[in-house]
Design an enzyme around this catalytic site. Sequence first.
Site, PDB file in Angstrom:
ATOM      1  N   CYS A 148     -61.759  15.552 -32.665  1.00 51.50           N
ATOM      2  CA  CYS A 148     -61.211  14.269 -33.148  1.00 51.50           C
ATOM      3  C   CYS A 148     -60.243  14.442 -34.311  1.00 51.50           C
ATOM      4  O   CYS A 148     -59.420  13.565 -34.572  1.00 51.50           O
ATOM      5  CB  CYS A 148     -62.344  13.320 -33.527  1.00 51.50           C
TER       6      CYS A 148
ATOM      7  N   HIS B  38     -58.878   7.745 -37.951  1.00 52.66           N
ATOM      8  CA  HIS B  38     -59.470   8.042 -36.650  1.00 52.66           C
ATOM      9  C   HIS B  38     -60.355   6.863 -36.256  1.00 52.66           C
ATOM     10  O   HIS B  38     -61.106   6.334 -37.080  1.00 52.66           O
ATOM     11  CB  HIS B  38     -60.293   9.322 -36.758  1.00 52.66           C
TER      12      HIS B  38
ATOM     13  N   ASN C  44     -63.222   5.341 -29.023  1.00 51.83           N
ATOM     14  CA  ASN C  44     -62.864   6.612 -29.662  1.00 51.83           C
ATOM     15  C   ASN C  44     -62.129   7.490 -28.652  1.00 51.83           C
ATOM     16  O   ASN C  44     -62.732   7.971 -27.698  1.00 51.83           O
ATOM     17  CB  ASN C  44     -64.148   7.286 -30.164  1.00 51.83           C
TER      18      ASN C  44
END
Length: 322
Positions: free
Chosen positions: A113, A249, A279
């Site tokens: 990520c 993020h 996500n």
Amino acid sequence: MLRSVIVGTGSALPRRAVSNAELAEQVDTSDEWIVERTGISNRHIAADDETTSSLATDAARNALAAAGIEAASIDLIVLATATPDQTFPASATLVQANLGCRGGIAFDVAAVCSGFLYALGVADSMLRSGMAKRALVIGSETFSRILDWEDRTTCVLFGDGAGAIVLEAQEQDGENLRGVLATRLHADGAHNQLLYVDGGPSTTGTVGKLRMKGREVFRHAVVNLAEVLEEVLVETGHTSQDIDWLVPHQANARILDATAKKLNLPREKVVMTVGQHANTSAASVPLALDQAVRDGRIKQGDLVVLEAMGGGFTWGASLVRM
Ligand SMILES: CC(C)(COP(=O)(O)OP(=O)(O)OC[C@H]1O[C@@H](n2cnc3c(N)ncnc32)[C@H](O)[C@@H]1OP(=O)(O)O)[C@@H](O)C(=O)NCCC(=O)NCCS
């Protein structure tokens, strides 16, 4: 002073959007639980003909169009992904072939990520050292392929997508220099077992599925993100009050709220796309950035902080004058 300036942004999403209600038909969950715990309402899931490289190519084309730049002038492609089309070659080389720009540098970066921040840090260093002049920095993922669709604690949290920027080496003089002003990256491999994939070419010979201890990841994320954000501010002599936009993020709206609170930053300055995209790992920061640029919130001259945290753990932040 040579700076890496963002001259265009782009993104791409799979055709199919999947709502929480649709997911609740296959998994023991509910729209209410997902929204309350994560802020997620929707995600996009890639079809068989949509891959990490195809989404990355679409995002790159959109970024090139926004920059008004021909693909042929790109001499560096850095693609952040944990879900490459093939174990090798790098998906960046597939994107290069799709765009028809041959002979430059192209490689993937694996930092899950945080991948886009790592890719940005690497590309910025290469541009400022003169190794390349115009880069495509891309985050692209098809996490739907590595989710355990029987595990409700993880499968509701992720989606597929891609985001890209065109980064150009430019001589910048005077005050309010445009470009990447500072990037700080970190890793702590001791936390492997909190967020990982239980397979790989060198261990099981399979792709594996994502495993996560969500509560512990949450705790680390809030602390690490606030610290690394502070680092890039201190390094550049700024305070959180100078920030026009935080592009974080997009893992969980509650993490974003907690980070903004720690920084004393109003929620209106935080770009939030987690509700619509879930996500998307390395794609989430450039996807959110592109959305806020296209809807007119982020403008040239704005001071923007990008940040992310992911498996490894890895985490990082970058301060950019748009
Ligand atoms: C995953 C996350 C949303 C879970 O929220 P939480 O408040 O910590 O919830 P818990 O894991 O403690 O689970 C609470 C309950 O909900 C249940 N639950 C878990 N997933 C569920 C789902 N999809 N639907 C319904 N119930 C669910 C659990 O079984 C648990 O039930 P129990 O109390 O009877 O055991 C949260 O921890 C999180 O976002 N963590 C960070 C994850 C992240 O950011 N990862 C990416 C980093 S790159």
